[in-house]
Design an enzyme around this catalytic site. Sequence first.
Site, PDB file in Angstrom:
ATOM      1  N   SER A  97       0.738  -1.255  -0.152  1.00  0.00           N
ATOM      2  CA  SER A  97      -0.012   0.113   0.044  1.00  0.00           C
ATOM      3  C   SER A  97       1.106   1.219  -0.006  1.00  0.00           C
ATOM      4  O   SER A  97       1.949   1.271   0.650  1.00  0.00           O
ATOM      5  CB  SER A  97      -0.878   0.011   1.323  1.00  0.00           C
ATOM      6  N   LYS A 104       1.816  -3.405   6.705  1.00  0.00           N
ATOM      7  CA  LYS A 104       2.229  -3.265   5.467  1.00  0.00           C
ATOM      8  C   LYS A 104       3.769  -3.012   5.265  1.00  0.00           C
ATOM      9  O   LYS A 104       4.553  -3.780   4.378  1.00  0.00           O
ATOM     10  CB  LYS A 104       1.589  -2.312   4.635  1.00  0.00           C
ATOM     11  N   TYR A 162      -2.491  -0.827  10.946  1.00  0.00           N
ATOM     12  CA  TYR A 162      -2.607  -1.274   9.379  1.00  0.00           C
ATOM     13  C   TYR A 162      -1.378  -1.085   8.635  1.00  0.00           C
ATOM     14  O   TYR A 162      -0.816  -1.933   7.951  1.00  0.00           O
ATOM     15  CB  TYR A 162      -3.839  -0.888   8.914  1.00  0.00           C
TER      16      TYR A 162
END
Length: 346
Positions: A127, A156, A152
């Site tokens: 991302s 990544k 989150y």
Amino acid sequence: MSGKILVTGGLGFIGSHTVVALQQKGYDVVIIDNLSNSSIDVLAGITRITEKTPEFEKIDLREKSSVKDFFEKYTDIEGVIHFAASKAVGESVQNPLLYYENNLASLVYLLQELSKKEKANFIFSSSCTVYGQADELPIKEESPVKKAESPYGNTKQIGEEIIIDTCKVAEGLKAISLRYFNPIGAHDSAEIGELPLGTPQNLVPFITQTAIGKREQLSVFGDDYPTEDGTCIRDYIHVMDLAEAHVAALTRLLENKDAPNYEVFNLGTGKGSSVLEVVNSFERASGEKLNYKMAPRREGDVIAAYADTTKANNILGWKAETNLDTSLASAWKWEKKVKEKETEQR
């Protein structure tokens, strides 16, 4: 091609569209999904589009023994595209351990199995959150990875580091991390699309749900950013363009003997659009007037993020083709189809 391609999270939003793109190119696909944030109905949608049903295994990738059993059953997996992960920023702040377990344990268990193989190809769903508020725009792959704004985002970053470290020691493993910007839209058949459970965390499903009457009003968070109209800027890419990029990345892994064993690519359109530009584009594409209001800024939102896509354009031979109006028209077509189905089921 003799082997199969495993798509984890293959019934989710980006996963399902990538399965369609893979099957249309002649690949045999196996899907793993635990259905925690997706629906088994998506399998029928994929089948209606491609006239082929992919194999499906309901597995929770957090269960190490299940991952091991899967690879013992399917010995001919030639490539893995790993989408399965939790992805709501707000939820990750409230429940960080769920995110660390779901997003990292599953990755570790997959890589442990792939490391045993003589040859393995792995694509990681990453991302643009890894860049945070970038120092320069557009964002290049060499831009510094900033401290994550949320658990989150951190999963990544850590995920990419885990893959880099594994590629250093697993001789047969080749991997690509694809850093997505903002995927939107739906397949033009409206057989599959974005189906968030509960309140949407992303702008476009919130727009379409407001326009159809599911949500009362859209809140535009922040109108005092240093941008032309005061609202945040993002790079919105149509989900089928994104799906095609995964096919291009897979082709590179399978065919290119000289490529490094780990690479990173940005996937976006290369163009930033503000929240108000997206609202205006939606009104144009749908013919609907949207009920929205300006609201205070939301914590963790960066001012602007859009991709430099030169590397993906040149090396993968891939380019996003779909403009914003067309992308939003497809999202609206999908939203109307969802409502139609819900009405039939009542």
